[in-house]
Design a protein around this motif. Sequence first.
Motif, PDB file in Angstrom:
ATOM      1  N   PRO A  32       0.803  -1.233   0.000  1.00 48.07           N
ATOM      2  CA  PRO A  32       0.000   0.000   0.000  1.00 48.07           C
ATOM      3  C   PRO A  32       0.834   1.281   0.000  1.00 48.07           C
ATOM      4  N   GLU A  33       1.985   1.282   0.667  1.00 52.49           N
ATOM      5  CA  GLU A  33       2.787   2.517   0.740  1.00 52.49           C
ATOM      6  C   GLU A  33       3.332   2.909  -0.628  1.00 52.49           C
ATOM      7  N   ASN A  34       3.389   1.984  -1.555  1.00 49.60           N
ATOM      8  CA  ASN A  34       3.959   2.286  -2.871  1.00 49.60           C
ATOM      9  C   ASN A  34       2.897   2.478  -3.946  1.00 49.60           C
ATOM     10  N   ILE A  35       1.646   2.580  -3.515  1.00 51.22           N
ATOM     11  CA  ILE A  35       0.578   2.834  -4.476  1.00 51.22           C
ATOM     12  C   ILE A  35      -0.056   4.169  -4.123  1.00 51.22           C
ATOM     13  N   MET A  36       0.252   5.153  -4.957  1.00 53.47           N
ATOM     14  CA  MET A  36      -0.161   6.526  -4.632  1.00 53.47           C
ATOM     15  C   MET A  36      -1.110   7.072  -5.687  1.00 53.47           C
ATOM     16  N   LEU A  37      -1.654   8.255  -5.400  1.00 50.16           N
ATOM     17  CA  LEU A  37      -2.544   8.923  -6.342  1.00 50.16           C
ATOM     18  C   LEU A  37      -1.884  10.208  -6.821  1.00 50.16           C
ATOM     19  N   GLN A  38      -1.977  10.444  -8.121  1.00 47.05           N
ATOM     20  CA  GLN A  38      -1.370  11.645  -8.680  1.00 47.05           C
ATOM     21  C   GLN A  38      -1.979  12.896  -8.042  1.00 47.05           C
ATOM     22  N   GLU A  39      -3.320  12.910  -7.997  1.00 46.00           N
ATOM     23  CA  GLU A  39      -4.048  13.997  -7.334  1.00 46.00           C
ATOM     24  C   GLU A  39      -5.284  13.393  -6.722  1.00 46.00           C
ATOM     25  N   ARG A  40      -5.758  13.960  -5.626  1.00 46.35           N
ATOM     26  CA  ARG A  40      -6.932  13.331  -5.014  1.00 46.35           C
ATOM     27  C   ARG A  40      -8.225  14.102  -5.260  1.00 46.35           C
ATOM     28  N   ASP A  41      -8.134  15.420  -5.504  1.00 47.64           N
ATOM     29  CA  ASP A  41      -9.367  16.200  -5.647  1.00 47.64           C
ATOM     30  C   ASP A  41      -9.819  16.278  -7.096  1.00 47.64           C
ATOM     31  N   VAL A  42      -9.900  15.153  -7.731  1.00 45.12           N
ATOM     32  CA  VAL A  42     -10.368  15.089  -9.120  1.00 45.12           C
ATOM     33  C   VAL A  42     -11.405  13.960  -9.178  1.00 45.12           C
ATOM     34  N   PRO A  43     -12.300  14.000 -10.166  1.00 50.15           N
ATOM     35  CA  PRO A  43     -13.351  12.976 -10.199  1.00 50.15           C
ATOM     36  C   PRO A  43     -12.799  11.548 -10.302  1.00 50.15           C
ATOM     37  N   LYS A  44     -11.759  11.357 -11.096  1.00 48.51           N
ATOM     38  CA  LYS A  44     -11.192  10.014 -11.249  1.00 48.51           C
ATOM     39  C   LYS A  44      -9.697  10.033 -10.947  1.00 48.51           C
ATOM     40  N   PRO A  45      -9.332   9.879  -9.679  1.00 45.10           N
ATOM     41  CA  PRO A  45      -7.897   9.948  -9.345  1.00 45.10           C
ATOM     42  C   PRO A  45      -7.089   8.876 -10.073  1.00 45.10           C
ATOM     43  N   ARG A  46      -5.869   9.279 -10.440  1.00 44.32           N
ATOM     44  CA  ARG A  46      -5.027   8.354 -11.191  1.00 44.32           C
ATOM     45  C   ARG A  46      -3.987   7.697 -10.277  1.00 44.32           C
ATOM     46  N   ILE A  47      -3.902   6.390 -10.404  1.00 45.87           N
ATOM     47  CA  ILE A  47      -2.928   5.612  -9.624  1.00 45.87           C
ATOM     48  C   ILE A  47      -1.519   5.824 -10.167  1.00 45.87           C
ATOM     49  N   LYS A  48      -0.558   5.918  -9.246  1.00 45.53           N
ATOM     50  CA  LYS A  48       0.853   5.947  -9.640  1.00 45.53           C
ATOM     51  C   LYS A  48       1.608   4.940  -8.773  1.00 45.53           C
ATOM     52  N   ILE A  49       2.291   4.033  -9.396  1.00 48.02           N
ATOM     53  CA  ILE A  49       3.121   3.078  -8.657  1.00 48.02           C
ATOM     54  C   ILE A  49       4.490   3.721  -8.453  1.00 48.02           C
ATOM     55  N   ILE A  50       4.965   3.716  -7.203  1.00 51.15           N
ATOM     56  CA  ILE A  50       6.259   4.351  -6.916  1.00 51.15           C
ATOM     57  C   ILE A  50       7.261   3.339  -6.343  1.00 51.15           C
ATOM     58  N   ASP A  51       8.429   3.815  -6.022  1.00 52.37           N
ATOM     59  CA  ASP A  51       9.519   3.104  -5.347  1.00 52.37           C
ATOM     60  C   ASP A  51      10.005   1.852  -6.097  1.00 52.37           C
ATOM     61  N   PHE A  52      10.910   2.086  -7.014  1.00 51.18           N
ATOM     62  CA  PHE A  52      11.493   0.988  -7.792  1.00 51.18           C
ATOM     63  C   PHE A  52      12.838   0.548  -7.222  1.00 51.18           C
ATOM     64  N   GLY A  53      12.990   0.792  -5.919  1.00 59.09           N
ATOM     65  CA  GLY A  53      14.245   0.461  -5.248  1.00 59.09           C
ATOM     66  C   GLY A  53      14.572  -1.022  -5.230  1.00 59.09           C
ATOM     67  N   LEU A  54      13.570  -1.863  -5.306  1.00 58.77           N
ATOM     68  CA  LEU A  54      13.834  -3.312  -5.320  1.00 58.77           C
ATOM     69  C   LEU A  54      13.538  -3.928  -6.685  1.00 58.77           C
ATOM     70  N   ALA A  55      13.108  -3.094  -7.633  1.00 52.86           N
ATOM     71  CA  ALA A  55      12.686  -3.627  -8.935  1.00 52.86           C
ATOM     72  C   ALA A  55      13.848  -4.311  -9.638  1.00 52.86           C
ATOM     73  N   GLN A  56      13.520  -5.266 -10.453  1.00 58.09           N
ATOM     74  CA  GLN A  56      14.548  -6.066 -11.105  1.00 58.09           C
ATOM     75  C   GLN A  56      14.218  -6.281 -12.569  1.00 58.09           C
ATOM     76  N   GLN A  57      15.214  -6.066 -13.403  1.00 63.47           N
ATOM     77  CA  GLN A  57      15.066  -6.404 -14.819  1.00 63.47           C
ATOM     78  C   GLN A  57      15.327  -7.901 -14.942  1.00 63.47           C
ATOM     79  N   LEU A  58      14.332  -8.646 -15.338  1.00 59.64           N
ATOM     80  CA  LEU A  58      14.512 -10.097 -15.447  1.00 59.64           C
ATOM     81  C   LEU A  58      15.039 -10.412 -16.833  1.00 59.64           C
TER      82      LEU A  58
END
Length: 360
Positions: A143-169
């Motif tokens: 949950p801490e890495n799933i954020m919203l671009q803006e909240r006061d809009v009719p359809k908030p947009r999800i943004k996935i953050i924190d690629f500190g552990l991400a891996q290119q397979l």
Amino acid sequence: LEAAPSPGNVEDLYELLEKLGSGHFGVVRRCRERGTGTFYAAKFVKTRRCWGSRLGLERAQVEREVAILRQLSHPNIMRLHDLFASRAEVVLVLELIAGGELFDFIAEKETLSEEEAIEFLGQILRGVEYLHARLIAHLDLKPENIMLQERDVPKPRIKIIDFGLAQQLEDGVTFKSLCGTPQYIAPEVINYEPLSSATDMWSIGVITYILLSGLSPFQGETDAETLSNVVAGAYEFEERCFSQTSEMAKDFIQQLLVKEPGHRLTAAECLVHPWIKPLSRKQVLSRSRSSINMRNFRKFNARRKWKLSYNMVSACNRLCRTRLLCGLSKEDEELRCCESDQEEESSPPIALLRRRRSSS
Ligand code: ATP
């Protein structure tokens, strides 16, 4: 770094503003690009000055995060705008994400139907499908890495953050790692088995389970208990918390919380699961009539926030004690602490929780 960082200092081109948050290795500050007036988030990451020092992140680790972010361009994934690097620090200038965490946004609602929850889940899945199509696994979806671009809009947009552990397979190359947060990690992480994009799908199963019920499927009294619940795949849908949940939602979760990674739904398959993309009128109705357990969800979220701040404080206390007892210099201390789900400060952090990588 794949492409050279911008020359000069970040402050030549950006005006640094207030602090937005902090991670294990530095702070994130709002900033304004002097040339355009556009706001961004500047993430300052301290890198190790010398081999053997435990302060800061290994340079190679930051470079990996940057190399991954550079490839990504998707509406549901945080973008990297600019980059600065000095000997001891890397500054990532990131798209500003101003709407806070998705879970906090939801917790403020009176009610939420499954249909409304799926609006968000669908966006998470589209972001993750995009990553997986590029053979990138995030490996820290929570949950801490799933954020919203803006909240006061009719359809908030999800943004996935924190690629500190991400891996290119890479095809034909096995990747193993022992890192993540106990509540959300897949059994193959704990068993030190090869990881894949399916590892993220397990985490999405856990996030969905929590979103619907306010219960965490594998949470035990201690981290060790949580980990053993995950390995055993021991979870159930407690009627008390799932009474308002549709059967389609349970089926969706059941197809993600599968021990064998190859048997889990992929992100692309999730997007055509009838719960996400209903085919019949009956399925549409079932989603709009079922709702998430808001009372329980709010409780879960309040507890989660409390634990996050508690962990921060106890990590600092641990650090101060270490310094006092061992007389270590500041540079020698490991600032990157484990992200424990447990509340007892006294228990030693287990190696598994450390964010480190290894591949074979
Ligand atoms: P962690 O310790 O959780 O691994 P980290 O060092 O990798 O953290 P991030 O999670 O990327 O750092 O950022 C830390 C915090 O800064 C986030 O929890 C969030 O509150 C804030 N933050 C990060 N990126 C952005 C952004 N692009 N826009 C706004 N706030 C951000």
